[in-house]
Design an enzyme around this catalytic site. Sequence first.
Site, PDB file in Angstrom:
ATOM      1  N   GLN A  78     140.194 -11.203 159.743  1.00 10.37           N
ATOM      2  CA  GLN A  78     140.961 -10.753 159.239  1.00 10.37           C
ATOM      3  C   GLN A  78     141.879  -9.410 159.965  1.00 10.37           C
ATOM      4  O   GLN A  78     141.840  -8.168 159.096  1.00 10.37           O
ATOM      5  CB  GLN A  78     141.526 -10.405 158.181  1.00 10.37           C
ATOM      6  CG  GLN A  78     143.350 -10.522 157.727  1.00 10.37           C
ATOM      7  CD  GLN A  78     143.574 -11.753 157.518  1.00 10.37           C
ATOM      8  OE1 GLN A  78     143.866 -12.554 157.520  1.00 10.37           O
ATOM      9  NE2 GLN A  78     145.754 -11.045 158.151  1.00 10.37           N
ATOM     10  N   PHE A  79     141.473  -8.920 161.656  1.00  7.60           N
ATOM     11  CA  PHE A  79     141.713  -7.337 161.807  1.00  7.60           C
ATOM     12  C   PHE A  79     142.969  -7.143 161.524  1.00  7.60           C
ATOM     13  O   PHE A  79     143.004  -5.589 161.044  1.00  7.60           O
ATOM     14  CB  PHE A  79     141.655  -7.184 163.116  1.00  7.60           C
ATOM     15  CG  PHE A  79     143.289  -7.879 163.844  1.00  7.60           C
ATOM     16  CD1 PHE A  79     144.332  -7.213 164.307  1.00  7.60           C
ATOM     17  CD2 PHE A  79     143.524  -8.881 164.161  1.00  7.60           C
ATOM     18  CE1 PHE A  79     145.504  -7.403 165.352  1.00  7.60           C
ATOM     19  CE2 PHE A  79     144.206  -9.441 164.788  1.00  7.60           C
ATOM     20  CZ  PHE A  79     145.715  -8.344 165.069  1.00  7.60           C
ATOM     21  N   THR A  80     144.291  -7.524 160.340  1.00  2.81           N
ATOM     22  CA  THR A  80     145.604  -6.930 160.292  1.00  2.81           C
ATOM     23  C   THR A  80     145.463  -5.825 158.981  1.00  2.81           C
ATOM     24  O   THR A  80     146.099  -5.837 158.342  1.00  2.81           O
ATOM     25  CB  THR A  80     146.706  -8.015 160.107  1.00  2.81           C
ATOM     26  OG1 THR A  80     146.062  -9.248 159.356  1.00  2.81           O
ATOM     27  CG2 THR A  80     146.601  -8.794 161.557  1.00  2.81           C
TER      28      THR A  80
END
Length: 150
Positions: A78-80
Amino acid sequence: MKAVIQRVTEASVTINGVVKSEIKQGLLVLLGVTHDDTKEDIEWLTNKIVGLRIFSDNDGAMNLSVGDVDGDILVISQFTLYASTKKGNRPSFLEAARPDKAIPMYEEFVSTLSRKRNKPTYTGEFGADMKVQLLNDGPVTIVIDTKNKR
């Protein structure tokens, strides 16, 4: 590293209409990796996750770990989690590690969890468009950032 940990009664991840992984009781972990994360961060965070006492005992108190209840873990990249919204309304993801750093860290994180639990850790697919479903139990949601260990 940042992790959003949710106690679930079930969770699954679907990619291109196909369920890649699904679990029943356990933890859904959304994992973000940044540029300066290290193997020490992986060790610390995986120890925290396997030791978190967020499952109810017979008296209804959160006193049991995922291992105590023989639960599963589903990890989703989940890079966000490293979004910055300081300027304007379009998030910047400059603090998220690029794939050449993030993928090996993500894979090492998953393998470390599996080794510490002597049990498979379920995953999505790094970089894929994933549909994640979960039934949050409680709801219990814990956010952990390895940069805030103290």
